[in-house]
Design a protein around this motif. Structure first.
Motif, short mmCIF file in Angstrom:
data_model
loop_
_atom_site.label_atom_id
_atom_site.label_comp_id
_atom_site.label_asym_id
_atom_site.label_seq_id
_atom_site.Cartn_x
_atom_site.Cartn_y
_atom_site.Cartn_z
N ARG A 184 0.83 -1.21 0.00
CA ARG A 184 0.00 0.00 0.00
C ARG A 184 0.87 1.26 0.00
NH1 ARG A 184 -5.22 -1.48 0.31
NH2 ARG A 184 -5.77 -3.33 1.49
N THR B 244 -10.25 -4.67 -7.82
CA THR B 244 -10.52 -4.74 -6.38
C THR B 244 -11.69 -5.70 -6.14
OG1 THR B 244 -11.50 -3.60 -4.46
CG2 THR B 244 -11.85 -2.54 -6.55
N ILE B 245 -11.58 -6.49 -5.09
CA ILE B 245 -12.71 -7.36 -4.77
C ILE B 245 -13.91 -6.53 -4.34
CG2 ILE B 245 -11.29 -9.35 -4.11
CD1 ILE B 245 -12.07 -8.69 -1.15
N ASP B 246 -13.67 -5.28 -3.89
CA ASP B 246 -14.76 -4.46 -3.36
C ASP B 246 -15.72 -3.95 -4.44
OD1 ASP B 246 -13.51 -4.81 -0.97
OD2 ASP B 246 -12.87 -2.73 -0.71
N MET C 295 -15.95 -8.72 3.38
CA MET C 295 -15.19 -7.49 3.14
C MET C 295 -16.07 -6.45 2.47
SD MET C 295 -11.26 -8.50 2.35
CE MET C 295 -10.13 -8.80 3.71
N GLY C 296 -15.60 -5.23 2.45
CA GLY C 296 -16.38 -4.13 1.87
C GLY C 296 -16.23 -2.95 2.79
N ARG C 297 -15.23 -2.16 2.51
CA ARG C 297 -14.83 -1.06 3.39
C ARG C 297 -15.80 0.12 3.28
NH1 ARG C 297 -9.82 0.76 5.51
NH2 ARG C 297 -9.27 -1.43 5.55
N GLU D 279 -17.93 -5.44 6.40
CA GLU D 279 -17.03 -4.99 7.49
C GLU D 279 -17.13 -3.49 7.75
OE1 GLU D 279 -12.92 -5.49 6.30
OE2 GLU D 279 -13.33 -4.63 4.33
N ASP E 30 -3.52 0.92 10.10
CA ASP E 30 -2.29 0.21 9.77
C ASP E 30 -1.19 1.22 9.49
OD1 ASP E 30 -2.60 1.14 7.19
OD2 ASP E 30 -3.28 -0.76 6.36
N LEU F 145 -10.39 -2.51 9.63
CA LEU F 145 -11.78 -2.81 9.95
C LEU F 145 -11.90 -4.23 10.52
CD1 LEU F 145 -13.45 -1.26 6.81
CD2 LEU F 145 -13.37 -0.30 9.09
N HIS G 135 -9.63 -12.59 4.72
CA HIS G 135 -8.81 -12.63 3.51
C HIS G 135 -9.01 -13.86 2.65
CE1 HIS G 135 -6.96 -9.42 5.79
NE2 HIS G 135 -6.49 -8.97 4.64
N ARG H 54 -10.11 -13.03 -0.72
CA ARG H 54 -9.17 -12.43 -1.66
C ARG H 54 -8.17 -13.42 -2.22
NH1 ARG H 54 -7.09 -7.11 1.14
NH2 ARG H 54 -5.08 -8.12 0.94
O1 F6P Z 1 -9.61 -3.15 -0.73
C1 F6P Z 1 -9.70 -4.53 -0.67
C2 F6P Z 1 -9.81 -4.99 0.76
O2 F6P Z 1 -9.84 -6.40 0.75
C3 F6P Z 1 -10.99 -4.42 1.55
O3 F6P Z 1 -12.20 -5.12 1.30
C4 F6P Z 1 -10.52 -4.58 2.96
O4 F6P Z 1 -11.14 -3.64 3.80
C5 F6P Z 1 -9.06 -4.31 2.86
O5 F6P Z 1 -8.68 -4.61 1.53
C6 F6P Z 1 -8.23 -5.12 3.83
O6 F6P Z 1 -6.92 -4.68 3.77
P1 F6P Z 1 -5.69 -5.46 4.37
O7 F6P Z 1 -5.42 -6.63 3.47
O8 F6P Z 1 -4.59 -4.46 4.34
O9 F6P Z 1 -6.07 -5.93 5.73
#
Ligand code: F6P
Length: 343
Positions: free
Chosen positions: A72, A126-128, A170-172, A223, A240, A247, A273, A276
């Protein structure tokens, strides 16, 4: 031409398919040389890269994750970051850079093009599924498959024990995974970030099911879902090292609250995860491949500052500016379709 490629942000299934497509289209059709930067924007910032060839990318189509790895790291959060990227492109003799990523990675790509005038274009992933200007991002279909399979499995155990099962997905900022997996899995309530929820309404839906002789319920919660103000206490979130709010926790909080308010035994499953990881679905492999081919063609045409997007089934080039202008959220009418089946 000599083209750089990187993958940034959270990984997702389909990244390797996109990398392979950029390499194959670039080398075999356009005569490109391809440099793969490691770990997202950290690669150009810290001079970490490998030459990519048809041979070195063979066999990666069905593999999850990204062979380039990801981070990131944001060039705009590092002193002189844009200049370092410019110098790196010059030093490696690169004519341009393809950044594969979500809102943060593409936001940096947009600024590098717009503010620093660098030859950068983006590929949406993105999975989102929350990127604007494209109907869908690759990674989303696989995540929905994983979440739906989990909900199907949780259904049978919930039913056997007369339990409430809360499933956190997931889903920020956007509730696409919750909405689609919840719809596909027959959830009795779906909570998304776009609509603050009242836990009492959720309990009401569960009580109604009981009054109709259904003694188990499935509640899918994104989430990033939040309670309406004053309806339920939540835990403090931490951040982080890149300043992203970490989240997770709403499912646990919600399940305790539901059990306390309804008296029905409740359990929580946080998918995390697992959504993902692993092999991409055929749909994601095809979408990522189409995006990668379009990105290679756009680089060849010198269409910097753009991004291939899925629009009405076709792949079109859109301005990166439009892609990062705002997030694509779940519209009310789509949520109302799901609401038909609540309770
Ligand atoms: O943006 C993709 C995502 O999987 C979000 O759904 C989730 O909030 C975030 O990444 C989690 O991030 P990390 O892998 O840094 O915990």
């Amino acid at each position: 031409m000599r083209i750089g490629v990187l993958t940034g942000g959270g990984d997702c299934p389909g990244l390797n398919a996109a990398i392979r497509a950029i390499v194959r289209r670039g080398i075999d059709v356009h005569g490109h040389e391809i440099v793969g930067f490691r770990d997202g924007w950290r690669g150009p910032l810290e001079d970490e890269w490998d030459e990519l060839t048809v041979e070195s990318t063979a066999g990666i189509l069905p593999r999850g994750g990204t062979i380039l790895r990801t981070s990131r790291t944001n060039p705009f959060k590092r002193e002189g970051g844009a200049q370092i990227v410019r110098d790196r492109l010059d030093a490696l003799g690169l004519d341009g850079l393809i950044a594969i990523g979500g809102e943060d990675t593409l936001g940096a790509a947009f600024r590098l093009h717009d503010e620093a005038g660098l030859p950068v274009l983006g590929v949406p992933k993105t999975i989102d599924n929350d990127l604007n200007a494209t109907d869908m991002t690759f990674g989303f279909d696989t995540a929905v498959h994983v979440a739906t399979e989990a909900i199907d499995r949780l259904h049978t155990t919930a039913e056997s024990h007369n339990r409430i099962l809360v499933v956190e997905v997931m889903g920020r900022h956007a509730g696409w995974i919750a909405l689609h997996s919840g719809l596909a899995g027959g959830a009795d309530a779906i909570l998304v970030p776009e609509r603050p929820f009242d836990v009492e309404d959720v309990c009401g839906l569960i009580r109604r099911r009981h009054s109709r002789g259904r003694y188990f319920s499935i509640v899918v919660v994104a989430e990033g879902a939040v309670p309406a103000e004053g309806t339920m206490e939540t835990l403090e979130s931490d951040t982080d090292e890149f300043g992203h709010v970490r989240l997770g926790g709403i499912g646990q909080r919600l399940s305790l609250e539901i059990e306390e308010r309804t008296g029905f035994e409740t359990r929580v499953t946080v998918l995390g995860h697992v959504q993902r990881g692993g092999t991409p679905t055929p749909y994601d492999r095809v979408l990522a491949t189409r995006m990668g081919v379009a990105a290679s063609d756009a680089a060849q045409a010198g269409s910097w500052g753009t991004m291939p997007a899925l629009r009405g089934g076709r792949i079109e080039l859109v301005a990166l500016r439009d892609a990062v202008a705002e997030l694509r959220l779940v519209p009310t009418e789509e949520y109302e379709v799901a609401e038909t089946f609540f309770g």
